[in-house]
Structures are given as structure tokens and as C-alpha cells.
Design a protein around this motif. Structure first.
Motif, PDB file in Angstrom:
ATOM      1  N   LEU A 259      34.595  74.950  74.460  1.00  0.00           N
ATOM      2  CA  LEU A 259      34.538  76.350  74.044  1.00  0.00           C
ATOM      3  C   LEU A 259      35.371  77.238  74.973  1.00  0.00           C
ATOM      4  O   LEU A 259      36.031  78.175  74.516  1.00  0.00           O
ATOM      5  N   ARG A 260      35.355  76.945  76.251  1.00  0.00           N
ATOM      6  CA  ARG A 260      36.170  77.732  77.184  1.00  0.00           C
ATOM      7  C   ARG A 260      37.653  77.458  76.977  1.00  0.00           C
ATOM      8  O   ARG A 260      38.491  78.341  77.177  1.00  0.00           O
ATOM      9  N   SER A 261      37.977  76.231  76.569  1.00  0.00           N
ATOM     10  CA  SER A 261      39.371  75.937  76.260  1.00  0.00           C
ATOM     11  C   SER A 261      39.858  76.795  75.096  1.00  0.00           C
ATOM     12  O   SER A 261      41.014  77.236  75.076  1.00  0.00           O
ATOM     13  N   LEU A 262      38.980  77.037  74.133  1.00  0.00           N
ATOM     14  CA  LEU A 262      39.358  77.888  73.008  1.00  0.00           C
ATOM     15  C   LEU A 262      39.533  79.343  73.425  1.00  0.00           C
ATOM     16  O   LEU A 262      40.228  80.097  72.742  1.00  0.00           O
ATOM     17  N   GLY A 263      38.876  79.730  74.494  1.00  0.00           N
ATOM     18  CA  GLY A 263      39.159  81.034  75.093  1.00  0.00           C
ATOM     19  C   GLY A 263      38.385  82.210  74.548  1.00  0.00           C
ATOM     20  O   GLY A 263      38.773  83.365  74.771  1.00  0.00           O
ATOM     21  N   PHE A 264      37.267  81.967  73.858  1.00  0.00           N
ATOM     22  CA  PHE A 264      36.489  83.099  73.354  1.00  0.00           C
ATOM     23  C   PHE A 264      35.969  83.968  74.497  1.00  0.00           C
ATOM     24  O   PHE A 264      35.843  85.192  74.346  1.00  0.00           O
ATOM     25  N   ASN A 265      35.654  83.340  75.616  1.00  0.00           N
ATOM     26  CA  ASN A 265      35.138  84.099  76.760  1.00  0.00           C
ATOM     27  C   ASN A 265      36.184  85.013  77.368  1.00  0.00           C
ATOM     28  O   ASN A 265      35.863  85.840  78.233  1.00  0.00           O
ATOM     29  N   LYS A 266      37.446  84.894  76.941  1.00  0.00           N
ATOM     30  CA  LYS A 266      38.511  85.749  77.467  1.00  0.00           C
ATOM     31  C   LYS A 266      38.943  86.822  76.459  1.00  0.00           C
ATOM     32  O   LYS A 266      39.891  87.575  76.732  1.00  0.00           O
ATOM     33  N   ARG A 267      38.267  86.890  75.307  1.00  0.00           N
ATOM     34  CA  ARG A 267      38.727  87.810  74.269  1.00  0.00           C
ATOM     35  C   ARG A 267      38.038  89.175  74.298  1.00  0.00           C
ATOM     36  O   ARG A 267      38.318  90.031  73.464  1.00  0.00           O
ATOM     37  N   GLY A 268      37.149  89.365  75.239  1.00  0.00           N
ATOM     38  CA  GLY A 268      36.459  90.645  75.347  1.00  0.00           C
ATOM     39  C   GLY A 268      37.368  91.856  75.419  1.00  0.00           C
ATOM     40  O   GLY A 268      37.092  92.894  74.796  1.00  0.00           O
ATOM     41  N   PRO A 269      38.501  91.793  76.165  1.00  0.00           N
ATOM     42  CA  PRO A 269      39.392  92.951  76.260  1.00  0.00           C
ATOM     43  C   PRO A 269      39.968  93.417  74.920  1.00  0.00           C
ATOM     44  O   PRO A 269      40.519  94.518  74.846  1.00  0.00           O
ATOM     45  N   GLU A 270      39.849  92.604  73.874  1.00  0.00           N
ATOM     46  CA  GLU A 270      40.318  93.046  72.559  1.00  0.00           C
ATOM     47  C   GLU A 270      39.554  94.281  72.085  1.00  0.00           C
ATOM     48  O   GLU A 270      40.042  95.027  71.238  1.00  0.00           O
ATOM     49  N   PHE A 271      38.363  94.490  72.655  1.00  0.00           N
ATOM     50  CA  PHE A 271      37.596  95.682  72.279  1.00  0.00           C
ATOM     51  C   PHE A 271      38.387  96.952  72.545  1.00  0.00           C
ATOM     52  O   PHE A 271      38.361  97.903  71.749  1.00  0.00           O
ATOM     53  N   ALA A 272      39.104  96.971  73.666  1.00  0.00           N
ATOM     54  CA  ALA A 272      39.861  98.169  74.032  1.00  0.00           C
ATOM     55  C   ALA A 272      41.015  98.447  73.072  1.00  0.00           C
ATOM     56  O   ALA A 272      41.542  99.564  73.040  1.00  0.00           O
ATOM     57  N   LYS A 273      41.407  97.454  72.267  1.00  0.00           N
ATOM     58  CA  LYS A 273      42.511  97.622  71.333  1.00  0.00           C
ATOM     59  C   LYS A 273      42.049  98.074  69.947  1.00  0.00           C
ATOM     60  O   LYS A 273      42.877  98.316  69.076  1.00  0.00           O
ATOM     61  N   MET A 274      40.741  98.176  69.742  1.00  0.00           N
ATOM     62  CA  MET A 274      40.223  98.595  68.447  1.00  0.00           C
ATOM     63  C   MET A 274      40.505 100.073  68.198  1.00  0.00           C
ATOM     64  O   MET A 274      40.733 100.849  69.136  1.00  0.00           O
TER      65      MET A 274
END
Length: 871
Positions: A176-191
């Protein structure tokens, strides 16, 4: 989807029971309860080796030529668990009640008052002045009703399951960490700012419950040793959204399974590469006019808002064919059956907008449902938006080859905390194609995952929210075209329009030299995607002349269509059955009603079974001669060739059909492929948690029918010929069923062997399965019936694949009469009256009203809660 369960890595542990005892004793402080649980834990701890031996013995049985297991319910251990389970559940339920949603509560972040009416089915009806206040209320209710489910899924998205379940979950966390979901939180700032406010409001509602004096620690937290849930952030919601979106994509699991079989089958693989039954309909049967290819480039031939396309095929029926004259929209998505349900039903009236349907705890908004003007629903599209890429890594340097050059490998070290063990350091490696996942799956080659969903900006929430707020086909089409998740979206509206849109995107593999069906080399540069096909280029249908549209994960466009979507689809038997029922009604001049379309969702007639019987009947005399000396086998054979194809729980012929199918396939393939690869051919996935079953789960019956029709089949001839295989399969079927269910064929009822348990995450540990999980109970249908009830080939015949979890239908001529059901219940809190109260309706194929008007809501009110701003 592993979201609701993901229990494949969880195994019984004596330490868990000892911890369970201590935790309950300390937390509850009840002498009687402490003594009872201590006795239970001591028993399990002392006799644990014997228990494991009994479990193993109960599952193996005496064995057969095809390697089927015995049914586990005959074990004395299981009967013991059945005895103590209800008592333990009753005691724990008594001490795990959560404060009801009633009274007046003061919450921070509200701009105005919010009224919440809970109806007698546990559905909240939220009335707010603004959309954001509605989101606050939804977040609070989700946390109140489903906190453990939300927290589990947050751990899942962040790759932190090892903190809950120990070292057994490390490989899952690594993947799951390889898929990188834990790194996608900053996408919130782009909403968009308005969407940010909406998500933040939802999170505020979740946290208001966590900080509330009425907060109650879920029993699961106590058992697992979790302290109070940390406050949620918008980034948590985004991470979970990416995980949900990824779970709706397909491709990589099928590629691994298909390649493994092809390596062994060699030149004879083409006989096994059966996917879609050739006689079954596509969603768009007629030629499309909107996507033309000219000189290798895509062009749009018209505006989708102005033209009507010639296409046909799920469960959106135009008023011309309905008794009421209104459009009827029905949807029943298929997921693993879990406790609590994947879905949480809600009705939100906020900011001048009204919508009702099902949501996902942990995410704001309504995913499937209707508003005052439109209704919509989704099925998985089986679009292949992922490829496995073979990588050539440098032997000594962190680099990989691409077009003759060595490029630096992106390597990030991450620490996985492990319960009751030392932390584990893992390397997250990425190439230009995507994360390398081979080491987490135990593959022999270095393989990366090229996935569309892992490289898109966040549009999941915006698309879902936009569709729920659409009020016309034009608005729906705009939002569907801008979603990046590929789903079959069906549409109907109050004005009599109906349509279909394939949402999301698909990789453009035109000129890439491969079809995505197998892993390909990544170092040559010859297997690259040429951008994406997206938006208005995706297939869509509006008001087809035929008068209805159906989707059942079946083929979307004919094989000669210029858009390549996938090598994978469902086999088409469900879509063919739906089409058959609708066409027969139309041909007979019978107008369709919501009642008839609801009954179609519960249809258990298998066209696959009917076709198989038609192929067996010509063998009636020859097979009867071979087995004439055994009256029981002869009776079994006669019942099979007279089977009407209805997979009913009371039918012994249905049992014979299902068991015969598996034995036939095993007799044909196990001599050449072996047991493990035969399971893979029949749909076993490559990972029990992340990829089980594979997309090949749907193809076994198509392959079986194809083999029977092909007198020159190499596989069948290697097994002795069709008649020999049939005779051997019916003999083994008789032996297996008589051993398991007795010698009286009338007692071989399908419901005795085909049962379903709605599993809880903790249900993998007996006797906690008797406490938290719901079931088992008999269920009809199989993988080819409209009422989908599939099973895993490696563990027949329990329902362990996808199934009909949630159903709903709405008739726009009478919107207050919309009907729905999902199981087992709304609440995830053990002891709550709504924990499993919807199950009886679901089992019987019944529904409850999807309340809409304020009057109908008030007339079914169970409790009321006022949320007021905290000053």
C-alpha cells in the motif's frame, strides 16, 4: 475491494485472547464478565494447538480426485463456537451500547441549526441551511455509527495495518505504501476552494464526535489495544478517497494470473483465453457516431448534448416501457458482503439541494442515489487502466534501463511500526512507469505498476459531488466526463430522459504494440501509452430507441470499435438475462413496474446452467450406460440434465450443477496445470487481501462451455475425451455430495452448502466471528445470476466473492415510492438495534422505502437530534 474487510492477513493468536481478557476486564470492570471472558481465554490458550488441529482436520476431509475440501460445519470445534458465541455476543453487546442520536448537541463549526431525524431503519435525514453544515452533520453521524470502520480504512490507506495486527500485515503495508496513497494528502490543497470547505466541514463533524462528551470507544478499539482515535484531517479523507478510487480499477491482477497460466499452457493457451460469451450483448450494440478516428487522431463528431445515439443495453427503463410513464432507474452494485456494510445510507437536505442514497463512511457526500431531478448508479466498468511493466534493474546500482540508458531509481525508505515487534524499514522504489510491486507480492521478476489512478489529480470528490448536484443530462455529462475513475454510470431524470456514460479515462494503447493483457518490457520504450482517452471521447448513450439501457460489467463496445477499453470484462450472462427479461416483457406488451424491476434484482435463473444442460442432454444415454451400476450416481445425472437453471436454496439440482462444474474443470486442467494453477485459472487471486479473486473469476463457465462445444479440444482429449470427463465428474459429484449431505438426494439442497457470512474484520479470529460477523445463512444464486452470489474456487461453496450488497430503484413518476435495501444494517456498533436489523429484508429480497418527502420522514421517525452552533 479490501476496504470493508481486508482480514486475509489476520489469524488466531493465543496472545490476542489473553489481551482480550485483560482489556475487557480493565475496561468494563464487571466481575461476572471478567470471570466469563477469563475462562474463555484460558480455555483457548491452553487448548490452542488442539484447536488448530481440529480446524485443519475439519477442513480437509477424506479428499477426492479433484481436491475439494469438506464443508467445515461438521467440526466439533465449530459446534462449540456456535454454543458459546451467542452468549459472548450478548454480554459484549450489553456493554457496548453507544449513546443514541437524539437530543440537542452543541457543535463547533456550524453556521446554523441542523435537524437530524433518524427513521426506523436507522437512516439519518439531515436538514441544514447550508451544504457545509450538512457535511458537518454527516461527518458526526458517520463517526458515531462507523468509527471503527473509518479508522480501519484510514490505517489501510496509510499503510499502517501492522500497528493493529502485527507482523502479518507488513507485506500488505509495504504494498500500500508503494502505491503511495499515504503521500497524496497534499492534493487537498489543490482542490477548488468550495470543495476544500466542504471536505473540511465533514472532517470538523467527525472530530466533533471524537471530542464530544457522548463519545464512546468502539469495542474493537479495546480488543485491539487502540486508544482514542486521533483527530481526522482533510488529508486523511483524500488518502482514503484515492484508495477507494484505486479499488475501482482493474488490470494488474489479471495480468499476473494470465501470464502464469500461459507460461505452462504454451500453444494451447488460446483455448483458455475465454472472457466474454460471444452471443451476449454489449452495452452499446449499435455503431457509435460520436467517436471517429481519422488519420490516427481522435475527433468528436457531434455535441453529446444535441444528438441522440443509437445504442442499448442496464436497468434504466424509459417511460415508453413503464406502467407509470416515468423513467425507472435501478442499481445494485456488487461488493464483498461485510459487517458493517460498505455503504451507509443517508438523506441530506441542505443549501436548497436535496439528495438521498448511500455514502461511504470516511468520505463526504452521496455516492449512489437520486435528487429531485435525476437518479444515477454505477457498476464497475472493467476498464483496463493499469499495466504491469517488466523492469531491468542494475545489478549493483539503484538504477534501471530505458532505451539503452540507466536512469536513477527513485528510492525512499519508510518505517513501518509493528505491533509487539520492532519497526521494519522498507524501500519504496519507483521507476518512470510507477512503483515496483514485485517484492511485496513475491514475484520472481522485477515488475512495476503503471496505473492511471496513481497519477491523476484529485477529482474523485468533485466528480461525485458534482453528479449528486446535477439536475439535467448536460450537467450530469459534464461531471461524468471530468471524473477520473472509470465506472459505468447510468442516468434517468424527471423529464423522461435516460442515458449512460463511461466515466473516467482509459490509456490510449493505439500504436503501443500491446493490449494490456500481459506484462511487457519497460526498457525498450516500445510499450508506452499514447496519452489518455477521456471526457467526451468516452462511450456514452442518450435516449436510445430501444427504450432501456443495462450494464452488468459486460463488454461496453463491440470488439471492432476503435476505442480499445480492455481485454477483460464480465462474461455477460447477467446482462443477457436482464436483456432477456426486459425484451420478453416488451414483446408481450407488458408495461414494466418498479415491483417487477425490483424482483429482477433478485433473479436467480442462470443462463449458463441452462446452456450447460443443453450440451449435456445429447450425452444422456451414453453417460447413463457408463454409470448404470450405481443408482445414486444415475439419479444425480438425471437431475442434472433435467435442471431448469434456477439456483434456488431449496434445489438439489442446483447443488449438483455447481459441484459438477468444478469437478469437470479440475478433471480437464489439473493433470496439465496442477492444482494451484487450476485454481488460478478459475479465478484465485495473487494476494489474499489485495487481489482475491482475480478478474479470471468470471471466465471459468465460458471456458467450460467452449470446451464442451469443441470436439477437438486438446485439453479435453488429454483428459480422455468429453464423455470420460463428464462421467468422472458426475461420479465425483455424487461422492462429494453424498459424503457431505447424506445419501438422500432430496437433502442436497443448495442452501446447505452455499451460505454467506457477512464478515467483520475481527471475524477471522474464532470465536470473535460469532460475536461481530453476521451469518452464516443460505443464499441462492451464483456468479452468473442477476442476484450475484459468487464463490472462490479454492474454497467452495461458501459465498466468498462479490455479491449484491445494496439495491435500489426509483420511479420518477412516484419518487416517494423509491425502494432500497442494504445489509446487515446501518450501525457498526455491536449492540445497536440497527447492527443487523435490515438482514431479514435483504435475505427475503424485500426492501424498505427510500423516504423523500418531509411528511414521509416524519411518519417513520424513530428519534430526532438537533445540532446547534457552539458559541
Amino acid at each position: 475491494s479490501p476496504l470493508p474487510t481486508s482480514a486475509g492477513f489476520l489469524r488466531p493468536s493465543p496472545a490476542l485472547f489473553v489481551f482480550f481478557t485483560i482489556a475487557i476486564t480493565v475496561a468494563m470492570g464487571k466481575l461476572t464478565l471478567s470471570i466469563l471472558v477469563l475462562f474463555l481465554a484460558l480455555f483457548l490458550h491452553l487448548f490452542y494447538p488442539s484447536i488448530l488441529h481440529l480446524v485443519s482436520e475439519s477442513r480437509e476431509g477424506p479428499g477426492t480426485s479433484a481436491g475439494l475440501h469438506s464443508l467445515p460445519t461438521n467440526s466439533p470445534l465449530y459446534r462449540f463456537y456456535d454454543l458459546i458465541g451467542p452468549t459472548l455476543k450478548l454480554i459484549l453487546s450489553y456493554f457496548s451500547n453507544v449513546h443514541p442520536l437524539e437530543g440537542t448537541l452543541k457543535l463547533e463549526g456550524l453556521a446554523g441549526e441542523v435537524k437530524v431525524i433518524m427513521d426506523k431503519w436507522g437512516v439519518p435525514h439531515i436538514y441544514a441551511d447550508s451544504k457545509n453544515d450538512g457535511a458537518v452533520a454527516q461527518g458526526y453521524i458517520h463517526a458515531h455509527e462507523r468509527l471503527f470502520q473509518m479508522e480501519f480504512n484510514r490505517y489501510l490507506a496509510q499503510g499502517r495495518l501492522s500497528e493493529l495486527f502485527g507482523s502479518l500485515a507488513v507485506s500488505t503495508d509495504h504494498f500500500l505504501r508503494s502505491l503511495g496513497f499515504n503521500k497524496r494528502g497534499p492534493e487537498f490543497a489543490k482542490m477548488e476552494p468550495s470543495l476544500q470547505e466542504y471536505v473540511q466541514s465533514y472532517v470538523n463533524g467527525v472530530n466533533q464526535y471524537l471530542k464530544s462528551p457522548l463519545y464512546s470507544t468502539p469495542l474493537e478499539f479495546t480488543i485491539l489495544g487502540l486508544e482514542k482515535s486521533p483527530l481526522w484531517t482533510p488529508e486523511d479523507v483524500v488518502q482514503m478517497g484515492y484508495l477507494v478510487a484505486w479499488e475501482m480499477t482493474l488490470g494488474w491482477n489479471f495480468e499476473i494470473s494470465r501470464s502464469a497460466i500461459r507460461d505452462i499452457a504454451g500453444d494451447h493457451f488460446h483455448e483458455l483465453d475465454n472472457k466474454f460469451h460471444p452471443s451476449h450483448p454489449s452495452i452499446a450494440e449499435d455503431p457509435f457516431e460520436y467517436n471517429l478516428i481519422k488519420d490516427g487522431s481522435w475527433v468528436s463528431s457531434f455535441s453529446p448534448f444535441l444528438k441522440k445515439l443509437k445504442a442499448s443495453n442496464n436497468y434504466v427503463v424509459g417511460g415508453v416501457h413503464t406502467e407509470s410513464g416515468g423513467v425507472i432507474v435501478c442499481n445494485d452494485p456488487h461488493l464483498p458482503l461485510t459487517t458493517p456494510s460498505f455503504w451507509y445510507q443517508a438523506h441530506i437536505v441542505a443549501g436548497g439541494h436535496q439528495v438521498t442514497g448511500v455514502s461511504i463512511a470516511g468520505l463526504p457526500g452521496i455516492v449512489i442515489g437520486h435528487n429531485e431531478d435525476i437518479a444515477w448508479g454505477y457498476t464497475l466498468s472493467f476498464i483496463d487502466s493499469e499495466d504491469l511493466i517488466l523492469e531491468k534493474l542494475h545489478e549493483s546500482e539503484p538504477s534501471y534501463e530505458f532505451k539503452g540508458e540507466w536512469l536513477p531509481l527513485d528510492v525512499e525508505m519508510q518505517t513501518i511500526k509493528v505491533k509487539d515487534a520492532e519497526p521494519v524499514e522498507v524501500a519504496i522504489r519507483r521507476t518512470r512507469n510507477g512503483p515496483i510491486i514485485s517484492d511485496t507480492l513475491g514475484l520472481k521478476r522485477d515488475v512495476s505498476l503503471r496505473s492511471l489512478i496513481l497519477n491523476i489529480p484529485e477529482t474523485f470528490f468533485g466528480g461525485l459531488l458534482g453528479i449528486s448536484e446535477s439536475h439535467s443530462w448536460e450537467e450530469f455529462a459534464h461531471n461524468a466526463a471530468n471524473m477520473h475513475v472509470s465506472l459505468n454510470a447510468v442516468y434517468g431524470d424527471v423529464k423522461g430522459n435516460y442515458g449512460y456514460w463511461l466515466t473516467g479515462s482509459v490509456p490510449n494503447r493505439v500504436g503501443a504494440g500491446y493490449d494490456g493483457g500481459s506484462p511487457v518490457p519497460g526498457w525498450t520504450g516500445e510499450n508506452e501509452w499514447n496519452g489518455n482517452i477521456t471526457g467526451f471521447e468516452m462511450p456514452h448513450v442518450f435516449n436510445p430507441k430501444k427504450g432501456y439501457i443495462t450494464t452488468s460489467n459486460n463488454r461496453i463496445v463491440p470488439e471492432d470499435h476503435p476505442i480499445f477499453l480492455s481485454t477483460v470484462t464480465a462474461n455477460g450472462f447477467r446482462s443477457a438475462r436482464i436483456k432477456q427479461v426486459l425484451d420478453e416483457s416488451i414483446k408481450q406488451g407488458k408495461k414494466l413496474t418498479i415491483k417487477r424491476l425490483l424482483s429482477l434484482q433478485n433473479d436467480i435463473t442462470s443462463l449458463a446452467a441452462i446452456e450447460l444442460v443443453s450440451l449435456l442432454k445429447p450425452l444422456e444415454k451414453s453417460i447413463s450406460k457408463v454409470i448404470a451400476s450405481d443408482p445414486l450416481t444415475l439419479d444425480t445425472w438425471k437431475r442434472l440434465i433435467e435442471f431448469d437453471g434456477v439456483i434456488d436454496v431449496k434445489s438439489s439440482s442446483a447443488s449438483i450443477y455447481e459441484v459438477f462444474r468444478f469437478f469437470y474443470m479440475r478433471h480437464v486442467f489439473e493433470p496439465q496445470l496442477g492444482e494451484e494453477l487450476t485454481h488460478t485459472l478459475l479465478g484465485k487471486g495473487v494476494h489474499p487481501t489485495l487481489a482475491s479473486p482475480s478478474e479470471m473469476h468470471d471466465y471459468d463457465v465460458v471456458t467450460l462451455l467452449s470446451l464442451m462445444k469443441n470436439s477437438s479440444s486438446w485439453w479435453v482429449n488429454q483428459a480422455g475425451g468429453n464423455e470420460v470427463v463428464v462421467a468422472n465428474a458426475i461420479e465425483d459429484t455424487t461422492r462429494w455430495l453424498s459424503r457431505e449431505l447424506g445419501s438422500d438426494v432430496d437433502q442436497w439442497q443448495y442452501g446447505k452448502m452455499h451460505t454467506v457470512t457477512m464478515e467483520h474484520v475481527l471475524g477471522a479470529v474464532p470465536p470473535l466471528d460469532r460475536v461481530f460477523s453476521v451469518g452464516p445463512f443460505p443464499i441462492g444464486g451464483d456468479g452468473e445470476t442477476v442476484q450475484l452470489a459468487g464463490m472462490a474456487t479454492e474454497d467452495p461453496y461458501q459465498l466468498s466473492g462479490w455479491a449484491t450488497h445494496f439495491r435500489y430503484c426509483v420511479d420518477f413518476a412516484d419518487i416517494d415510492n423509491a425502494q432500497t435495501i442494504h445489509a446487515p444494517g446501518q450501525s457498526g456498533n455491536l449492540g445497536d438495534k440497527h447492527y443487523a436489523d435490515l438482514l431479514p429484508l435483504w435475505i427475503e429480497g424485500d426492501y424498505h422505502p427510500m423516504l423523500w418527502s418531509k411528511e414521509s420522514v416524519e411518519s417513520h421517525k424513530e428519534s430526532e437530534m438537533m445540532l446547534v452552533p457552539k458559541k
